[in-house]
Design a protein around this motif. Structure first.
Motif, PDB file in Angstrom:
ATOM      1  N   PHE A  93      55.553  36.914  57.504  1.00  0.00           N
ATOM      2  CA  PHE A  93      55.375  38.179  57.870  1.00  0.00           C
ATOM      3  C   PHE A  93      56.262  38.715  59.289  1.00  0.00           C
ATOM      4  CE2 PHE A  93      53.176  41.728  60.220  1.00  0.00           C
ATOM      5  CZ  PHE A  93      53.758  42.933  59.247  1.00  0.00           C
ATOM      6  N   ARG A  94      56.137  37.981  60.062  1.00  0.00           N
ATOM      7  CA  ARG A  94      56.764  37.974  61.432  1.00  0.00           C
ATOM      8  C   ARG A  94      58.209  37.891  61.259  1.00  0.00           C
ATOM      9  NH1 ARG A  94      55.952  33.654  66.197  1.00  0.00           N
ATOM     10  NH2 ARG A  94      54.479  33.233  64.885  1.00  0.00           N
ATOM     11  N   THR A  95      58.450  36.857  60.491  1.00  0.00           N
ATOM     12  CA  THR A  95      60.089  36.956  60.144  1.00  0.00           C
ATOM     13  C   THR A  95      60.743  38.109  59.262  1.00  0.00           C
ATOM     14  OG1 THR A  95      59.658  34.412  60.045  1.00  0.00           O
ATOM     15  CG2 THR A  95      61.684  35.497  58.850  1.00  0.00           C
ATOM     16  N   LEU A  96      59.819  38.671  58.497  1.00  0.00           N
ATOM     17  CA  LEU A  96      60.442  39.875  57.557  1.00  0.00           C
ATOM     18  C   LEU A  96      60.597  40.836  58.722  1.00  0.00           C
ATOM     19  CD1 LEU A  96      58.531  39.447  54.563  1.00  0.00           C
ATOM     20  CD2 LEU A  96      61.274  39.055  54.807  1.00  0.00           C
ATOM     21  N   VAL A  97      59.446  41.250  59.651  1.00  0.00           N
ATOM     22  CA  VAL A  97      59.615  42.286  60.641  1.00  0.00           C
ATOM     23  C   VAL A  97      60.669  42.181  61.535  1.00  0.00           C
ATOM     24  CG1 VAL A  97      58.339  43.326  62.561  1.00  0.00           C
ATOM     25  CG2 VAL A  97      56.795  42.771  60.507  1.00  0.00           C
ATOM     26  N   GLY A  98      61.023  41.141  62.025  1.00  0.00           N
ATOM     27  CA  GLY A  98      62.073  40.791  62.830  1.00  0.00           C
ATOM     28  C   GLY A  98      63.338  41.132  61.979  1.00  0.00           C
ATOM     29  N   GLU A  99      63.550  40.703  60.975  1.00  0.00           N
ATOM     30  CA  GLU A  99      64.619  40.712  60.076  1.00  0.00           C
ATOM     31  C   GLU A  99      64.908  42.394  60.043  1.00  0.00           C
ATOM     32  OE1 GLU A  99      64.390  38.522  56.677  1.00  0.00           O
ATOM     33  OE2 GLU A  99      64.827  36.511  57.608  1.00  0.00           O
ATOM     34  N   ARG A 100      63.924  43.159  59.480  1.00  0.00           N
ATOM     35  CA  ARG A 100      63.964  44.328  59.465  1.00  0.00           C
ATOM     36  C   ARG A 100      64.537  45.352  60.613  1.00  0.00           C
ATOM     37  NH1 ARG A 100      58.748  46.580  59.214  1.00  0.00           N
ATOM     38  NH2 ARG A 100      59.016  47.200  61.195  1.00  0.00           N
ATOM     39  N   GLN A 101      64.102  44.969  61.745  1.00  0.00           N
ATOM     40  CA  GLN A 101      64.324  45.356  62.981  1.00  0.00           C
ATOM     41  C   GLN A 101      65.992  45.012  63.573  1.00  0.00           C
ATOM     42  OE1 GLN A 101      61.486  43.873  65.349  1.00  0.00           O
ATOM     43  NE2 GLN A 101      59.789  45.594  64.951  1.00  0.00           N
ATOM     44  N   ASP A 102      66.194  43.794  63.248  1.00  0.00           N
ATOM     45  CA  ASP A 102      67.488  43.330  63.401  1.00  0.00           C
ATOM     46  C   ASP A 102      68.612  44.394  62.443  1.00  0.00           C
ATOM     47  OD1 ASP A 102      66.805  41.759  65.429  1.00  0.00           O
ATOM     48  OD2 ASP A 102      66.644  40.077  64.081  1.00  0.00           O
ATOM     49  N   ALA A 103      68.444  44.440  61.218  1.00  0.00           N
ATOM     50  CA  ALA A 103      68.854  45.036  60.220  1.00  0.00           C
ATOM     51  C   ALA A 103      69.212  46.647  60.734  1.00  0.00           C
ATOM     52  CB  ALA A 103      68.504  45.008  58.794  1.00  0.00           C
ATOM     53  N   ALA A 104      68.176  47.013  61.081  1.00  0.00           N
ATOM     54  CA  ALA A 104      68.225  48.513  61.552  1.00  0.00           C
ATOM     55  C   ALA A 104      69.035  48.817  62.723  1.00  0.00           C
ATOM     56  CB  ALA A 104      66.897  49.099  61.823  1.00  0.00           C
ATOM     57  N   THR A 105      69.011  47.848  63.792  1.00  0.00           N
ATOM     58  CA  THR A 105      69.985  47.971  65.028  1.00  0.00           C
ATOM     59  C   THR A 105      71.449  47.549  64.680  1.00  0.00           C
ATOM     60  OG1 THR A 105      69.296  45.800  65.547  1.00  0.00           O
ATOM     61  CG2 THR A 105      68.114  47.483  66.359  1.00  0.00           C
ATOM     62  N   GLU A 106      71.575  46.745  63.841  1.00  0.00           N
ATOM     63  CA  GLU A 106      72.919  46.390  63.470  1.00  0.00           C
ATOM     64  C   GLU A 106      73.562  47.459  62.544  1.00  0.00           C
ATOM     65  OE1 GLU A 106      72.759  42.652  61.326  1.00  0.00           O
ATOM     66  OE2 GLU A 106      72.056  41.280  63.216  1.00  0.00           O
ATOM     67  N   ALA A 107      72.933  48.191  61.723  1.00  0.00           N
ATOM     68  CA  ALA A 107      73.492  49.186  60.930  1.00  0.00           C
ATOM     69  C   ALA A 107      73.670  50.523  61.940  1.00  0.00           C
ATOM     70  CB  ALA A 107      72.552  49.476  59.762  1.00  0.00           C
TER      71      ALA A 107
END
Length: 346
Positions: free
Chosen positions: A217-231
């Motif tokens: 879960f922690r990994t998925l939350v971090g990936e979502r946040q990274d994707a949002a900032t990169e986009a």
């Protein structure tokens, strides 16, 4: 067999009256007080729990069909109620999207039951379910009875994480003891464990991180946040911040066989996207942009978009010991609100 009534006549009636009068002269011993129950028993047996789950299942099915959160109120309480209401709202708001949101499938079909052993309230029961239709794994439901005359209601549910190993607990016939919110002798108390996990979700480099095993879960939350900032290309146009906190809601606990405990409770996360570079273009996409009043576009420096999430998590906290780590058993998360603010409003 029911016997027919017969009228009393003559001598029979007199004998009956004499017997009654004679009985008045006989000293009848006072019944002894029943012995006090010294053994604390599990709060629900199998048949009663089956009825509770069946009633809950009917309420959920009807509410899901109507997408009506008020229909859940008789058998669901926060945080579960507010999360389900947010799921219904998100489904309605994204109904016309290319990938509309669908509320998480719930089931009350029980596979394993963990029943509290206590003579006080509130009372807790945890249920590991079968895998719901259209889902990839089972759920951990938490039911609570607030007082002797109240019904058991769903307090929370989480999706168990892939390959998670549930800690051993007592069989329902023996029952599992509840654990005080501030209990000592463990890696964390229940309250402190929730706060520590909020700290870790807020900052992966926090001191508490070493006390938590890695979790999906922690990994998925971090990936979502990274994707949002990169986009959104935040490095060139703005800043991204996020923080997780513990709301003022009750938590549920039950002891495990090894002296640890399971704790289930709520968290809230806020993600903030802020434009900081004049003349740059900044647009937050995805579901957040869809729910934003301006489609996710941030035109002015200092303007922020806030995305608020409601979470439910379940943690296993072991006894104190060398190399002991908290394990995240399951989680649920829903985007509940998107708002805007100007620099002077914050």
């Amino acid at each position: 067999m029911r016997r027919p009534n017969r009228a009393l006549t003559g001598a029979a009636a007199l004998l009956t009256a004499g017997a009654l009068l004679g009985a008045c002269a006989i000293e009848v011993p006072e019944p002894a007080d029943p012995p006090e129950q010294t053994e604390t028993l599990p709060v629900l047996d199998g048949p009663r729990l089956d009825r509770v789950l069946a009633d809950l299942g009917e309420v959920i099915a009807a509410a899901d069909e109507a997408r009506d959160a008020e229909a859940l109120e008789p058998r669901m309480d926060d945080p579960a109620l507010s999360v389900r209401a947010a799921e219904y709202a998100l489904a309605a708001e994204t109904a016309d999207a290319e990938n509309p949101y669908t509320p998480q499938p719930l089931t009350v079909a029980s596979d394993v039951e963990i029943v509290a052993m206590t003579d006080t309230w509130p009372r807790t029961v945890m249920v590991i379910t079968e895998i719901p239709d259209e889902a990839n794994g089972p759920l951990l439901l938490t039911l609570r009875q607030a007082s002797p005359r109240s019904q058991y209601v769903m307090h929370s549910w989480v999706r168990l994480l892939p390959a998670v190993e549930m800690p051993a607990t007592a069989i329902p016939g023996e029952g599992s003891a509840p654990v005080a919110d501030d209990a000592e002798g463990h890696l964390y108390s229940p309250e402190a464990a929730m706060s520590a996990y909020a700290e870790v979700l807020s900052d992966s480099g926090a001191d508490a991180a070493e006390n938590f095993a890695d979790d999906v879960f922690r990994t998925l939350v971090g990936e979502r946040q990274d994707a949002a900032t990169e986009a959104a290309e935040f490095e060139e146009a703005g800043e991204f911040e996020h923080s997780t906190s513990v709301p003022d809601q009750e938590i549920s606990t039950l002891a495990t066989a090894d002296g640890g405990f399971i704790v289930v409770g709520a968290l809230t996360t806020r993600e903030t996207y802020t434009k900081t570079v004049e003349g740059s273009e900044l647009t937050v996409g995805g579901t957040i942009g869809m729910l934003d009043s301006d489609g996710g576009e941030i035109a002015d420096v200092g303007t922020s978009i806030h995305a608020d999430y409601q979470l439910m998590v379940s943690l296993y906290v072991p006894p104190e010991g060398e190399d002991a780590q908290v394990r995240v058993l399951g989680a649920e998360e829903v985007l509940s609100e998107v708002t805007r603010s100007e620099a002077e409003d914050e």
